[in-house]
Motif scaffolding. Structure first.
Motif, mmCIF file in Angstrom:
data_model
loop_
_atom_site.group_PDB
_atom_site.id
_atom_site.type_symbol
_atom_site.label_atom_id
_atom_site.label_comp_id
_atom_site.label_asym_id
_atom_site.label_seq_id
_atom_site.Cartn_x
_atom_site.Cartn_y
_atom_site.Cartn_z
ATOM 1 N N ILE A 195 -7.337 -31.816 -81.218
ATOM 2 C CA ILE A 195 -8.320 -32.797 -81.681
ATOM 3 C C ILE A 195 -9.674 -32.601 -81.000
ATOM 4 N N CYS A 196 -9.660 -32.082 -79.783
ATOM 5 C CA CYS A 196 -10.887 -31.946 -78.974
ATOM 6 C C CYS A 196 -11.945 -31.141 -79.733
ATOM 7 N N ILE A 197 -13.163 -31.684 -79.749
ATOM 8 C CA ILE A 197 -14.262 -30.983 -80.415
ATOM 9 C C ILE A 197 -15.181 -30.313 -79.393
ATOM 10 N N HIS A 198 -14.735 -30.286 -78.135
ATOM 11 C CA HIS A 198 -15.439 -29.575 -77.061
ATOM 12 C C HIS A 198 -16.885 -30.027 -76.905
ATOM 13 N N ALA A 199 -17.081 -31.309 -77.072
ATOM 14 C CA ALA A 199 -18.416 -31.859 -76.862
ATOM 15 C C ALA A 199 -18.750 -31.944 -75.373
ATOM 16 N N SER B 295 -13.824 -37.652 -79.922
ATOM 17 C CA SER B 295 -12.807 -37.200 -80.870
ATOM 18 C C SER B 295 -11.496 -37.959 -80.766
#
Ligand code: SF4
Length: 77
Positions: free
Chosen positions: A21-25, A63
């Motif tokens: 799920i992580c969008i690496h923001a 996220s």
């Protein structure tokens, strides 16, 4: 029993991380770099800050990859 590689606890709170799920923001690393570390494994170190600060930072994860809950404490009788 299913186990999670991305589950961390300090005895007070439990933090889970879902890499799918992580969008690496990197909001987590920017906000609390002693807990959410980008260059060290394991990357989450719950000894890096007070539980309240970690909970507040987890709530800012855009996220929902980071989730946390309080661990039930056993009360001595
Ligand atoms: S704040 Fe959430 S979405 Fe951003 S890098 Fe951390 S875990 Fe991933």
């Amino acid at each position: 029993m299913e186990t999670y590689d991305n589950e961390f606890t300090n005895g007070e709170i439990k933090v889970t991380y879902d890499p799918k799920i992580c969008i690496h923001a990197e909001k987590c690393a920017q906000g609390l770099s002693d807990v959410f570390r980008t260059t060290v494994i394991p990357w989450i170190d719950l000894d890096g800050a007070e539980s309240e600060k970690i909970v507040a930072q987890v709530k800012k994860c855009p996220s929902g990859a980071l989730q946390c809950s309080y661990v039930k404490q056993k009360v001595a009788v």
